[in-house]
Design an enzyme around this catalytic site. Structure first.
Site, PDB file in Angstrom:
ATOM      1  N   SER A 129      28.662  -4.280  42.631  1.00 28.14           N
ATOM      2  CA  SER A 129      28.358  -4.942  43.891  1.00 28.14           C
ATOM      3  C   SER A 129      27.091  -5.765  43.737  1.00 28.14           C
ATOM      4  CB  SER A 129      28.157  -3.911  45.013  1.00 28.14           C
ATOM      5  OG  SER A 129      27.716  -4.544  46.201  1.00 28.14           O
ATOM      6  N   TYR A 142      23.974   3.308  48.287  1.00 35.74           N
ATOM      7  CA  TYR A 142      25.033   2.439  47.750  1.00 35.74           C
ATOM      8  C   TYR A 142      24.464   1.515  46.675  1.00 35.74           C
ATOM      9  CZ  TYR A 142      28.980  -0.819  47.695  1.00 35.74           C
ATOM     10  OH  TYR A 142      30.041  -1.607  47.299  1.00 35.74           O
TER      11      TYR A 142
END
Length: 267
Positions: A129, A142
């Protein structure tokens, strides 16, 4: 002979988009799901696999190899979102996120490498990501789990270079998928010192996902990587400013970059 592609998390979102696109391009595609029976209309073959369960990983790899004789491309796509003030996220949820986003991909790679080494060929693409390139407020866990997978890939590449196996990262920005539905988010707790600001950031995150690009962009990039003789270490796909934020982090002083993030999130 058609290349065999295995995609973890292939039943929905980005994984489903990649699987259907590659299937149309003539690849033999297997996706994975913890509950494949829930997707009887899947356009790709789904096998049972839970990235948190090593036995299920081994069984899924064996099933694909028994059926096809080889695995040419592994796409580690299965992942989970998580939001919240780090102070207020339960430790078990932090561990669960790392189990899915980091340890799961590592174990799938470990299970696949012997087959690829025997073939003397293979490609492993880890879906990370853009958030993994920076510590984002209320998305810190995250960011950390995806950033760790980026670094693991860098190390893995050097360890497997003698086996004719390539490995790379693909870091997407925000795409219009159902990731928010399966994401753990700490509740916006009444009276919490983070209540107002976390609530506002959480709404902004959901809006970014809802207005994100079509995940077909990721599929096109995957196709490009598969057809690249010597893939790069890192790829990014997404909106220009999301990709440019990585460049800014590299060239700006730390506190200047932090100020940009604070302004962006209105903190």
């Amino acid at each position: 002979m058609s290349k065999v592609v295995l995609i973890t998390g292939g039943s929905s979102g980005i994984g489903k988009s990649i699987g259907e696109f590659l299937s149309q391009k003539g690849y033999v595609v297997y996706g994975t799901s913890r509950s494949p029976q829930r997707y009887p209309d899947s356009k790709i073959k789904l096998v049972a696999l839970d990235v948190a369960d090593v036995a299920s990983i081994d069984a899924a790899i064996k099933m694909v190899v028994d059926a096809e004789g080889h695995i040419d491309v592994l796409i580690n796509n299965a992942g989970a979102g998580i939001t919240g003030p780090i102070e207020e996220i339960p430790n078990e949820e932090i561990k669960r996120n790392f189990e899915t986003n980091l340890f799961g991909p590592i174990n799938v790679i470990k299970a696949t490498l012997p087959q690829m080494r025997e073939q003397n060929s293979g490609l492993i693409i880890n879906i990370t990501s853009i958030a993994g390139y920076m510590g984002l407020p209320y998305r810190g866990i995250y960011s950390a789990s995806k950033g760790a997978l980026e670094l693991i890939t860098e190390a893995f590449r050097m360890e497997i270079k003698d086996f004719n196996i390539h490995m790379t990262n693909l870091a997407p920005g925000d795409f219009a998928t159902n990731i928010a539905a399966g994401r753990y988010h700490a509740p916006v707790t009444k009276g919490s010192p983070y209540e107002a600001k976390y609530g506002a950031v959480l709404n902004a995150i959901d809006e970014d996902v809802d207005s994100g690009n079509d995940p077909i962009m990721v599929s096109h990039m995957i196709f490009k990587i598969i057809n690249t003789t010597n893939p790069k270490i890192h790829y990014k796909v997404g909106a220009f400013m999301q990709k440019f934020s990585i460049v800014l982090k590299r060239i700006l002083p730390d506190k200047v970059y932090e100020k940009l993030l604070l302004n962006h999130y209105k903190l």
